[in-house]
Design an enzyme around this catalytic site. Sequence first.
Site, PDB file in Angstrom:
ATOM      1  CE  LYS A 126      -4.216   1.824   0.313  1.00  0.00           C
ATOM      2  NZ  LYS A 126      -5.078   1.809  -0.823  1.00  0.00           N
TER       3      LYS A 126
ATOM      4  CG  ASP B  71      -6.839  -0.776  -2.609  1.00  0.00           C
ATOM      5  OD1 ASP B  71      -5.605  -0.925  -3.184  1.00  0.00           O
ATOM      6  OD2 ASP B  71      -7.191   0.607  -2.669  1.00  0.00           O
TER       7      ASP B  71
END
Length: 361
Positions: A196, A230
């Site tokens: 991330k 994600d």
Amino acid sequence: MKTYKIAVIGGDGTGPEVIAEAVKVMDAAAAKFGFKTDKTYFDFGGERYKRTGETLPDSAVEELKKFDAILLGAIGHPDVAPGILEKGILLKLRFALDQYINLRPVRLFPGVETPIKGKGPKEIDYVVVRENTGDAYTGTGGITMKGTPHEVAVQTAVYTRFQVERCLRYAFEYARKYGKKARGVGPENTVGLVGKTNVLTYIYDLWERAFHEIGKKDYPDIRRDYYHVDACCMWMVKNPEWFDVLVTGNMFGDIITDLGAITQGGMGIAAGGNINPEGVSMFEPIGGSAPKYTGQGVINPLAAICAMQMMLQTLGEEKAAQKVEDAVKYVTANKLKSLAAGKMGYSTSQVGDLVAEKVAE
Ligand code: IPM
Ligand code: MN
């Protein structure tokens, strides 16, 4: 004859039942492939905690260090508050034995139903290398002003270059040995970093820099991909065939491997290894203790059998491990009606028998 010292911790709920089947298959493999196992049973878990107030004494950690491997059923008891057994037994063992890799294959076996439309065993065939000692799992942080309106809770994700580097190297080595090219099912061996970097600009910056530095210098033969966590969740559903070896931090690895597990048929089949390549490793089905099914003989033992299969592979019994894998595939393809508890068309011990018989053939 080679003898392996195996510590067996059945644990809570259905843990002991599924572990009994894993041991049955292990014994069949040992007889077939000419090795021995010396098994010692330990009763760590919720019942012992309720009786004695003890989760895992430090002396037990020292004792477990003397084994070649640990086979674990499940930890988690309905009468014990969440966190006590998980932290006191499972996480304590992972940390104390420095099992810095949590290896979790996401493989759809033949005959197993996946909720992903249009995908089969060819597409769902990768592993997640989850870092297993750092991140938000270290317990770094605390609560101040507890119980007041100003209460503050901090739980910090922690990573060192050392932790990141040893995990990345394991992933690259694994890809070289068991990646899609190495197994003859794809054109390249690939490691995909899951991070991330757009928000966790310290932690995953460290991961990303180390990933490319190490990959470029020592593993130029291995393709490198990067996914934000994600987006990775989307691709795990939409394009699982993109993946070969995924590597990530402890927290993301925890989350994405439950998603991975359901794509491979659920907790009845999903297995993992807590691996210390230089020390004692521990193998477990990744589902929980499923207390409501305890003692009914309906729980699926294949995840525990697959965990034992990973143990054989890690111990270096490659042929035996391959045979167990083939036997499990035979059983999923030809025998079981479903992987779900109570819907297999066989009892827990009958499923163990089916696999053990196939291994003995
Ligand atoms: C897992 C589990 C554990 C974890 C829990 C029980 C502490 O979810 O093995 O994935 O978060 O690692
Ligand atoms: Mn989990």
